[in-house]
Scaffold this active site. Sequence first.
Site, PDB file in Angstrom:
ATOM      1  N   GLU A   1      -6.823   4.634   7.930  1.00 54.45           N
ATOM      2  CA  GLU A   1      -6.580   6.074   7.668  1.00 54.45           C
ATOM      3  C   GLU A   1      -7.815   6.716   7.034  1.00 54.45           C
ATOM      4  O   GLU A   1      -8.096   7.888   7.251  1.00 54.45           O
ATOM      5  CB  GLU A   1      -5.321   6.240   6.790  1.00 54.45           C
ATOM      6  CG  GLU A   1      -4.064   6.008   7.621  1.00 54.45           C
ATOM      7  CD  GLU A   1      -2.883   5.434   6.854  1.00 54.45           C
ATOM      8  OE1 GLU A   1      -2.879   5.500   5.623  1.00 54.45           O
ATOM      9  OE2 GLU A   1      -1.968   4.911   7.518  1.00 54.45           O
TER      10      GLU A   1
ATOM     11  N   HIS B   1      -9.601   1.221   4.920  1.00 54.81           N
ATOM     12  CA  HIS B   1      -8.316   1.380   5.611  1.00 54.81           C
ATOM     13  C   HIS B   1      -8.503   2.295   6.823  1.00 54.81           C
ATOM     14  O   HIS B   1      -9.275   3.254   6.773  1.00 54.81           O
ATOM     15  CB  HIS B   1      -7.270   1.961   4.657  1.00 54.81           C
ATOM     16  CG  HIS B   1      -5.892   1.904   5.218  1.00 54.81           C
ATOM     17  ND1 HIS B   1      -5.422   2.845   6.115  1.00 54.81           N
ATOM     18  CD2 HIS B   1      -4.898   1.001   5.051  1.00 54.81           C
ATOM     19  CE1 HIS B   1      -4.190   2.511   6.465  1.00 54.81           C
ATOM     20  NE2 HIS B   1      -3.848   1.408   5.838  1.00 54.81           N
TER      21      HIS B   1
ATOM     22  N   GLY C   1       4.897   1.299   4.651  1.00 50.98           N
ATOM     23  CA  GLY C   1       6.223   1.910   4.521  1.00 50.98           C
ATOM     24  C   GLY C   1       7.252   1.057   3.782  1.00 50.98           C
ATOM     25  O   GLY C   1       7.946   1.544   2.885  1.00 50.98           O
TER      26      GLY C   1
ATOM     27  N   GLY D   1       2.548   2.324  10.683  1.00 51.03           N
ATOM     28  CA  GLY D   1       3.484   3.423  10.472  1.00 51.03           C
ATOM     29  C   GLY D   1       4.200   3.866  11.739  1.00 51.03           C
ATOM     30  O   GLY D   1       4.862   4.892  11.764  1.00 51.03           O
TER      31      GLY D   1
ATOM     32  N   SER E   1       3.468  -2.035  10.184  1.00 51.38           N
ATOM     33  CA  SER E   1       4.929  -2.079  10.326  1.00 51.38           C
ATOM     34  C   SER E   1       5.548  -3.424   9.951  1.00 51.38           C
ATOM     35  O   SER E   1       6.520  -3.864  10.575  1.00 51.38           O
ATOM     36  CB  SER E   1       5.342  -1.670  11.743  1.00 51.38           C
ATOM     37  OG  SER E   1       4.926  -0.335  12.001  1.00 51.38           O
TER      38      SER E   1
ATOM     39  N   LYS F   1       0.105   4.257  -0.232  1.00 53.45           N
ATOM     40  CA  LYS F   1      -0.537   5.429   0.397  1.00 53.45           C
ATOM     41  C   LYS F   1      -0.321   6.674  -0.470  1.00 53.45           C
ATOM     42  O   LYS F   1      -0.272   6.553  -1.698  1.00 53.45           O
ATOM     43  CB  LYS F   1      -0.024   5.615   1.828  1.00 53.45           C
ATOM     44  CG  LYS F   1      -0.162   4.320   2.637  1.00 53.45           C
ATOM     45  CD  LYS F   1      -0.005   4.511   4.106  1.00 53.45           C
ATOM     46  CE  LYS F   1      -0.155   3.168   4.817  1.00 53.45           C
ATOM     47  NZ  LYS F   1      -0.064   3.258   6.249  1.00 53.45           N
TER      48      LYS F   1
ATOM     49  N   ASN G   1       0.872  -1.179   0.000  1.00 56.64           N
ATOM     50  CA  ASN G   1       0.000   0.000   0.000  1.00 56.64           C
ATOM     51  C   ASN G   1       0.907   1.226   0.000  1.00 56.64           C
ATOM     52  O   ASN G   1       1.517   1.547   1.012  1.00 56.64           O
ATOM     53  CB  ASN G   1      -0.883  -0.046   1.265  1.00 56.64           C
ATOM     54  CG  ASN G   1      -1.714   1.205   1.451  1.00 56.64           C
ATOM     55  OD1 ASN G   1      -1.798   2.049   0.551  1.00 56.64           O
ATOM     56  ND2 ASN G   1      -2.333   1.334   2.627  1.00 56.64           N
TER      57      ASN G   1
ATOM     58  N   GLU H   1      -5.320  -4.913  10.690  1.00 60.60           N
ATOM     59  CA  GLU H   1      -4.296  -3.900  10.902  1.00 60.60           C
ATOM     60  C   GLU H   1      -4.571  -3.162  12.207  1.00 60.60           C
ATOM     61  O   GLU H   1      -5.407  -2.272  12.247  1.00 60.60           O
ATOM     62  CB  GLU H   1      -4.315  -2.893   9.748  1.00 60.60           C
ATOM     63  CG  GLU H   1      -4.018  -3.514   8.406  1.00 60.60           C
ATOM     64  CD  GLU H   1      -3.438  -2.504   7.420  1.00 60.60           C
ATOM     65  OE1 GLU H   1      -2.373  -2.771   6.885  1.00 60.60           O
ATOM     66  OE2 GLU H   1      -4.045  -1.440   7.224  1.00 60.60           O
TER      67      GLU H   1
HETATM   68  P1  PGA Z   1       2.811   0.332   7.586  1.00 55.20           P
HETATM   69  O1  PGA Z   1       1.347   0.498   6.927  1.00 55.20           O
HETATM   70  O2  PGA Z   1       3.383  -0.943   7.030  1.00 55.20           O
HETATM   71  O3  PGA Z   1       3.573   1.551   7.127  1.00 55.20           O
HETATM   72  O4  PGA Z   1       2.626   0.283   9.044  1.00 55.20           O
HETATM   73  C1  PGA Z   1       0.505  -0.594   6.756  1.00 55.20           C
HETATM   74  C2  PGA Z   1      -0.836  -0.148   6.217  1.00 55.20           C
HETATM   75  O5  PGA Z   1      -1.341   0.870   6.694  1.00 55.20           O
HETATM   76  O6  PGA Z   1      -1.416  -0.786   5.327  1.00 55.20           O
END
Ligand code: PGA
Length: 256
Positions: free
Chosen positions: A97, A95, A235, A173, A213, A11, A9, A167
């Site tokens: 976010e 998601h 990330g 993140g 993460s 983002k 992803n 998640e």
């Molecule tokens: P992250 O994001 O690996 O940066 O923690 C995962 C996600 O939000 O899908």
Amino acid sequence: MRRLIIAGNWKMNKTVSEARELATALKLELKDITDLDMVICPPFTDLDSVSQIIGDTNIALGAQNMYWKLEGAFTGEISPMMLRDLGVRFVIVGHSERRQYFGETNQIVNKRLKAALKYGFNPIFCIGENLKEREENKTFEILTDHLENGLKDLNELDLPRIIIAYEPVWAIGTGRTATPEMAEEAHHFIRKKLTEIFSKDLADGMRIQYGGSVKPQNAKELLMQPDIDGALVGGASLEARDFIKIIKIGREILNK
Ligand code: PGA
């Protein structure tokens, strides 16, 4: 047997030229891999360019969101047809976010999910608790809420196309990952809940990714858990080297 699925992803990252560079690097290393599913989800503005680069490979294209109407006066939204036209096969739905910063409710997520299924996509349906909810021991309650309301009134025949991504919001993140045991506990609970809502057969066939993460250093232990069927990587999917490493770790596990 559930097929492993690793998705990136991106983002809100990567201009078109950066996206081309990343997609080209991934293509070079991953194009012939067939033993697991690989998906990358760039921002809308990169989909066309990335689609042209990975079009003839086994890396599938995903989008990060999708509106539920086909066309019309919905300023700023992207329709299923527009995505299909570009070769998009997967869509991230719900998601955290989107839920946290853009006010998406279970009801909205449910509409997107239904539309994604109706128009032939594989939705990656994200669920998970935030830090406060985890500390108040509400993790299972939140997962139940997200599952029961997000998956409401779906046609059971469509379920195998849904990929669930667990998640935990506090691990996204932040560099804080759930321990493999914590993740497995949540995944096991999700599968149990799916059995209750649908059936054991359906639940046993559904794929549940872990996200939060995930990086080359922790991917192996997470992916080895019995109820973890893949990863949704944020990330670490922005660096070709890291994403390729995670895919390779996934393959090593398969070949054990
Ligand atoms: P992250 O994001 O690996 O940066 O923690 C995962 C996600 O939000 O899908």
